[in-house]
Design a protein around this motif. Sequence first.
Motif, mmCIF file in Angstrom:
data_model
loop_
_atom_site.group_PDB
_atom_site.id
_atom_site.type_symbol
_atom_site.label_atom_id
_atom_site.label_comp_id
_atom_site.label_asym_id
_atom_site.label_seq_id
_atom_site.Cartn_x
_atom_site.Cartn_y
_atom_site.Cartn_z
ATOM 1 N N ASP A 34 41.758 42.045 33.014
ATOM 2 C CA ASP A 34 40.858 41.006 33.396
ATOM 3 C C ASP A 34 40.443 40.812 35.375
ATOM 4 N N ARG A 38 36.828 42.166 36.669
ATOM 5 C CA ARG A 38 35.996 41.641 37.572
ATOM 6 C C ARG A 38 36.112 41.674 38.756
ATOM 7 N N GLU A 41 33.112 43.954 38.317
ATOM 8 C CA GLU A 41 31.756 43.573 37.623
ATOM 9 C C GLU A 41 31.141 43.284 38.748
ATOM 10 N N LYS A 42 31.787 42.694 39.336
ATOM 11 C CA LYS A 42 31.591 42.278 41.106
ATOM 12 C C LYS A 42 31.352 43.614 42.323
ATOM 13 N N GLU A 137 40.879 32.630 38.608
ATOM 14 C CA GLU A 137 39.244 32.390 39.189
ATOM 15 C C GLU A 137 39.237 32.721 40.271
ATOM 16 N N SER A 144 40.856 40.279 43.688
ATOM 17 C CA SER A 144 41.141 40.349 42.450
ATOM 18 C C SER A 144 42.004 42.362 42.418
#
Lengths: 444, 481
Positions: A34, A38, A41-42, A137, A144
């Motif tokens: 995950d 992330r 994605e970022k 989070e 990450s």
Amino acid sequence: MKTTPTEHYHQQFTVVRSELPGLSTPWFDQLRKDALNRFSEKGFPQRKAEDWKYTNLSVLTDHNYVTKTDQIGKINDGEINSIAGEIDAEISLVLINGRFSKLLGNLTSENFRLENLATLVSREPETIREYLAESAETLTAFESLNTAFMADGVYLHVNRDAKISKPIQILHVTTSQDDHVHYNTRNLFIFGENSEVRIIERFLSLDSIPGYLNNTVSQVILKDGAKAEYIKLQDEDPQSFHLSVHRVHLNRDSRFSAHSFSLGGLLSRNDVRVDFLGENASCNLNGLFLVDGERQADNYTTTEHRVPRCQSSEQYKGILNDQGKGVFRGKIKVHQDAQKSDARLNNSNLLLSEKAEVDTMPQLEIYADDVKCSHGSGSGQLDTEQLFYLTSRGIDHAVAHALLVFGFASSVLERIESESLKGFFKNLLISRLSANREIKELVQ
Amino acid sequence: MESQEHLDSIVDREYQHGFVTEIESDTIPPGLNEDTIRAISAKKNEPEFMLEWRLKAYRNWLKMIEPKWSNVKYPPIDLQEITYYSAPKTAGDAPKSLDEVDPLLLDTYNRLGIPLEEQKMLAGIAVDAVFDSVSVATTFKEKLSEYGVIFCSFSEAVKNHPDLVKKYLGTVVPYGDNYFAGLNSAVFSDGSFVYVPKGVRCPMELSSYFRINSSKTGQFERTLIIAEEGSYVSYLEGCTAPMRDENQLHAAVVELIAMDNAEIKYSTIQNWYPGDKNGKGGIYNFVTKRGKAAGKNSKISWTQVETGSAITWKYPSVILKGDNSIGEFYSVALTANHQQADTGTKMIHLGRNTKSTIISKGISAGKGQNTYRGLVRIGNKAEGARNYSQCDSLLMGDRCGAHTFPYIEVKNNNAKVEHEASTSRIGEDQLFFCKQRGLSEEEAISLIVNGFCKEIFNVLPMEFAVEAQKLLDISLEDSVG
């Protein structure tokens, strides 16, 4: 064609995944995946991103860092022991190149449990599940990456009501012999109800070659009434990179006092986020950074007053030489229901050379009315009148200069509660000043 | 609780200057495209260079995106809904005396408490009043022209002093500077122009009142003030607007240029319609104000009292280019009900021994959100630069917010930069002290708030200081329940 960071880290992940702890624990493996997604994605923060506007990120993101799973470098055991021995510690945990090496000192204490994370993950992952799950989070690309690639770290659980007088030492030694290696360590500090403890965490390099990245994330949880003093020393190779995030959760009546010393690294960044979760807790954040050459030190702090009657105070100081650069952003956020909050923040910087640069952002964001909040900031050079005063009393100019610099920094030292650690840092700081022999005589 | 009632009544206060004057407007239909810009330019009989500049600005603006970084929230603005030109219809050309001015207009001013005649007689102020978009009356022009001071509407300046306009327009705020300045550059309707020649101390305070009247008319004012070597000018700007339900965009641009030894003092009272107590309506005040202290020993001073507008978003700034130049920013910003303000300044120190002072006072009440955002930048050549900043916030009520976001960038070790900020509310002990000495709670609050703002009122020109205090008193007037 050069691979993009996303491609690179996905490839890396496939290569090293089986070497990292927790593969056999599905939820832990999923946590890594995950985090990696992330990151994809970022991506890395853009140059214009508010939190990175004063930091040239390209020095970090231009390289594709690799994870080394084997320990490299000749480790001189005697040297490690003597470094650890500089602190009179209850117990010391040594990590070399981001992996657990050994424990030194009182190994049989019933007051706390100190273990390396990799072992814990393989033996009893459920113990840490709730803490790691909470950190899902993730806020930045580097966090990450840390979650995706974390190889080891520290798990410290201090028992309820335990009072540990000597400090617990965590020693991170890097002896990197490869280009662009990143070390991702994850620490979990849990301080039980009404416990009292002192931690010193040191990062240093031994004969390493330039360009490695230490990327560390720590979670600090103070249960009701816990008192903790935490000191971090970052004294790494001047060509290395250091990124660290501390997430601190303070419960009712707890008291957290942190001191951060950033002395090394080509680019170092400390990101401290404090959340007040229980009433009547207090937090002191202190910091000192020293930069010279073309080195840069960033300190970002966020203090979230979420509940009433908490107190925070913060003092960061910077000493900048040559073309050194410093960035400070201190953010205090007082939420709507956090009445009776008391928050103070101060940042002062001493610019010792023409080309030094400092960027400061002391921020207040306040949504409650019955609060006392203030911040202050000052940047400048040494006071010529003070210099004149000292030289007129026969003190050599260079000594007077160094003495004033020491005086500037000493207010941060003074806030250290442990006398022995205060002495350690005082000596360390003096050794970094010019005319250090004379200074030592004057201030002892 | 008694003080809760106070706060409720502050929150509940009605806008005092809300009315609409019914005057026929000569209006271009809503919408924004190159034809709109050509139409504006044609209506104003502008020379070719002006139209070209507008079109260049417009084409550049099309490439820009609306900034989102501010600490304010508002629904998207539909720029195609806005009417970009609306001039009050008057017979023939601009009137030469008050007799020629539409009596309805004069009545508006009278009701706002700033009758032109009275001001002419009593205050000795030349007023270049902008009603909607076109200047309708200019006084004291002759006296000023004796000194060689040019004080006229921007349109007149474009016609009569094209060389000056050409030389200085956009030199401080270029049309590509930001989204709203770009929009203004393309469609600006009118504004004020001041030129003070070498060595002249402007014999009177120059004043211009802006009003927004016609419904759905965006105001795009543009002000340009040039102070030549050794000159001095003090310029006052004040605003109130009729009550409206729809949000109106106001995107003005102000450019100031001070040459060697020149000084410009620019004071603003902004009291536009803030919206009703539920946050409905009100003006969006997105303004770009910047001064260039270009010459040696020059000085630019901004003073502002911001009590109006639903959203205030502006940063009057100074570029301290000349050696020994001085920049100042004094501000009081009040947000009540649902008002939001994100305001502050930028002090860019480039020259040697440049000095700047920032004093900002924010007052938040009701659900108001007040943000100070400021930048102090000391360039590497700014030897001996000095800055002092102080930002204080006063909170009234537990649902408002006060925020401070300073950015301090120091690239010279000879510079000295200090910043302080504090946040507090009116203390129970302060109130008790005043009441115990016979003051009513309302008087006590007024006293404390006025004391909190005193540093700013002290630097306002006399007439404005009186008006500003009155304004705060009115805001607090009904605060006793």
